[in-house]
Design a protein around this motif. Structure first.
Motif, PDB file in Angstrom:
ATOM      1  N   HIS A  25     -35.011  -2.241  -5.039  1.00 22.81           N
ATOM      2  CA  HIS A  25     -36.268  -2.913  -5.138  1.00 22.81           C
ATOM      3  C   HIS A  25     -37.442  -1.930  -6.603  1.00 22.81           C
ATOM      4  CE1 HIS A  25     -35.676  -6.317  -2.324  1.00 22.81           C
ATOM      5  NE2 HIS A  25     -35.748  -5.306  -0.935  1.00 22.81           N
TER       6      HIS A  25
ATOM      7  N   ARG B 208     -41.733  -2.511  -5.437  1.00 19.51           N
ATOM      8  CA  ARG B 208     -42.848  -2.052  -4.827  1.00 19.51           C
ATOM      9  C   ARG B 208     -43.206  -0.653  -4.926  1.00 19.51           C
ATOM     10  NH1 ARG B 208     -39.205  -4.980   0.597  1.00 19.51           N
ATOM     11  NH2 ARG B 208     -38.749  -7.096  -0.806  1.00 19.51           N
ATOM     12  N   TRP B 209     -44.057  -0.683  -4.188  1.00 15.48           N
ATOM     13  CA  TRP B 209     -45.073   0.680  -4.151  1.00 15.48           C
ATOM     14  C   TRP B 209     -43.970   1.665  -4.194  1.00 15.48           C
ATOM     15  CZ3 TRP B 209     -45.487   3.079   0.719  1.00 15.48           C
ATOM     16  CH2 TRP B 209     -46.649   4.578   0.152  1.00 15.48           C
TER      17      TRP B 209
ATOM     18  N   ASP C 204     -35.631  -7.038   5.410  1.00 14.44           N
ATOM     19  CA  ASP C 204     -35.097  -7.275   3.972  1.00 14.44           C
ATOM     20  C   ASP C 204     -34.573  -8.483   3.668  1.00 14.44           C
ATOM     21  OD1 ASP C 204     -35.199  -7.603   1.203  1.00 14.44           O
ATOM     22  OD2 ASP C 204     -35.395  -4.622   0.954  1.00 14.44           O
TER      23      ASP C 204
ATOM     24  N   TRP D 138     -40.228  -8.870   4.876  1.00 10.48           N
ATOM     25  CA  TRP D 138     -40.885  -8.116   4.747  1.00 10.48           C
ATOM     26  C   TRP D 138     -42.219  -8.559   2.770  1.00 10.48           C
ATOM     27  CZ3 TRP D 138     -40.349  -3.618   7.219  1.00 10.48           C
ATOM     28  CH2 TRP D 138     -40.907  -2.650   6.135  1.00 10.48           C
ATOM     29  N   GLY D 139     -43.600  -8.341   3.538  1.00  9.66           N
ATOM     30  CA  GLY D 139     -44.561  -8.876   2.773  1.00  9.66           C
ATOM     31  C   GLY D 139     -45.662  -9.201   3.514  1.00  9.66           C
TER      32      GLY D 139
ATOM     33  N   GLU E 283     -48.382  -3.442   4.275  1.00  6.10           N
ATOM     34  CA  GLU E 283     -48.074  -4.404   3.533  1.00  6.10           C
ATOM     35  C   GLU E 283     -48.135  -5.678   4.642  1.00  6.10           C
ATOM     36  OE1 GLU E 283     -45.306  -2.539   0.302  1.00  6.10           O
ATOM     37  OE2 GLU E 283     -45.706  -1.864   2.301  1.00  6.10           O
TER      38      GLU E 283
ATOM     39  N   HIS F  35     -49.368   3.100   2.413  1.00 11.17           N
ATOM     40  CA  HIS F  35     -49.810   2.697   1.382  1.00 11.17           C
ATOM     41  C   HIS F  35     -50.971   2.696   0.478  1.00 11.17           C
ATOM     42  CE1 HIS F  35     -50.244  -0.631  -1.637  1.00 11.17           C
ATOM     43  NE2 HIS F  35     -48.508  -1.555  -1.939  1.00 11.17           N
TER      44      HIS F  35
END
Length: 339
Positions: free
Chosen positions: A74, A77-78, A190, A227-228, A255, A283
């Protein structure tokens, strides 16, 4: 009987493709003077035979490539972007170019590893933050170049990572120290990676902490989601529907924790008075939202991986496995449970 990949040479490729050695060499090295149809035929044969240009031959022909392949699942994503930023800064300082390969999803991942031996015009491969299956490891090793990993523990290569179970215990021990006994977990997976490769450390920490504290496991207090943030919000709604909701929530990532907080606030619950919430990662939004979390140094992992790679390419000694420490960061989202 077919030859093993290690015994395949350019003459075999040229013979199978019906071209001269010189044409095969130009096609494999992406040089001019080769018809596109011929180039595709030679590359297809090389892939079929799992032929890899010898690194020693490449150096004799034209020196090292000055390029590093970076494989990442990815890039939006941070976590992954920050890890990549740290790695790239070190490699750029050493005048190495980065070739980014984005394997977003199971199909992309399968296609990348299937075609991998053709991607041999690099000095090294860095795998960022995803576990590598055995068949994928074999495809990587066909390249005959240095391979390292960063941001994930499940790799047989030199790697830089955190200990996920230690991070999870830091989060859980904090909630237990505050006096919470009914603790929920929002486990995140994931969906773009094979399920049997999901790192179990953060979940293992939850169960081990409860066992050590003598608290019975209640499966109704465990919600597993993709994830999210939105998924974390949905999981929190599921947990609130229990007859006896938890007093604290341990989320696999910030997150996910922030998604849970959104649901709690919409339900009219106060944080931390009615419910404590803790995440992992630190984060950038965690500090802004006053979220208690376990910090992992993300950019530093990328930088350390870059330095490790440079040492290996220079023939210098380097550590094989580096585990960077995590740290509990207490903010305003956790407190003792109400009497």
């Amino acid at each position: 009987m077919p030859q093993s990949p290690g015994k395949i040479n350019m003459a075999d490729v040229a013979r199978a493709a019906g071209v001269s050695m010189a044409t095969a060499s130009r096609a494999l090295n992406n040089e001019t003077g080769v018809a596109e149809a011929t180039r595709r035929r030679v590359l297809a044969v090389a892939e079929q035979l799992s032929y890899v240009v010898s690194p020693e031959a490449s150096r004799l022909a034209g020196g090292v490539t000055g390029r590093v392949a970076v494989v990442v699942p990815h890039i939006s994503r941070w976590f992954f972007a920050t890890l990549l930023e740290g790695l790239e800064s070190v490699l750029r300082g050493a005048e190495l170019d980065v070739l980014l390969y984005h394997v977003d999803g199971i199909e992309d991942r399968h296609d990348f590893f299937h075609r991998l031996p053709a991607r041999r015009k690099v000095d090294a491969v860095v795998v960022l933050a995803f576990p590598v299956a055995e068949e994928e490891q074999r495809r990587l090793e066909l390249m005959g170049v240095t391979i390292i990993a960063a941001g994930g523990q499940h790799a047989p290569y030199p790697n830089v990572c955190i200990n996920d179970e230690t991070a999870g215990r830091q989060a859980m021990d904090h909630l237990l120290f505050l006096g919470h006994r009914r603790i929920a977990m929002i486990a995140a997976v994931d969906p773009d990676q094979p399920g049997d490769l999901a790192p179990p450390g953060r979940s293992n920490a939850y169960y081990a902490a409860l066992r050590d504290a003598g608290i019975p496991i209640d499966d109704r207090l465990v919600a597993t989601v993709n994830w999210g943030g939105s998924e974390g919000a949905d999981a929190m709604a599921q947990l609130l529907s229990q007859p006896a909701p938890p007093t604290a929530v341990y989320a696999h990532s910030d997150e996910v924790a922030l998604g849970a907080i959104r649901t709690l606030r919409r339900a009219g619950l106060r944080i931390p008075e009615d419910m404590s919430v803790i995440g992992i990662d630190d984060h950038p939004l965690a500090e802004l939202t006053d979220l208690t979390t376990v910090r992992q140094p993300v950019r530093e992992q990328g930088e350390h991986a870059g330095r490790m790679l440079l040492n290996i390419l220079r023939g210098e000694e380097t550590d094989h496995d580096v585990v960077v420490p995590t740290k509990l960061v207490i903010r305003g989202s956790t407190a003792p449970p109400r009497s």
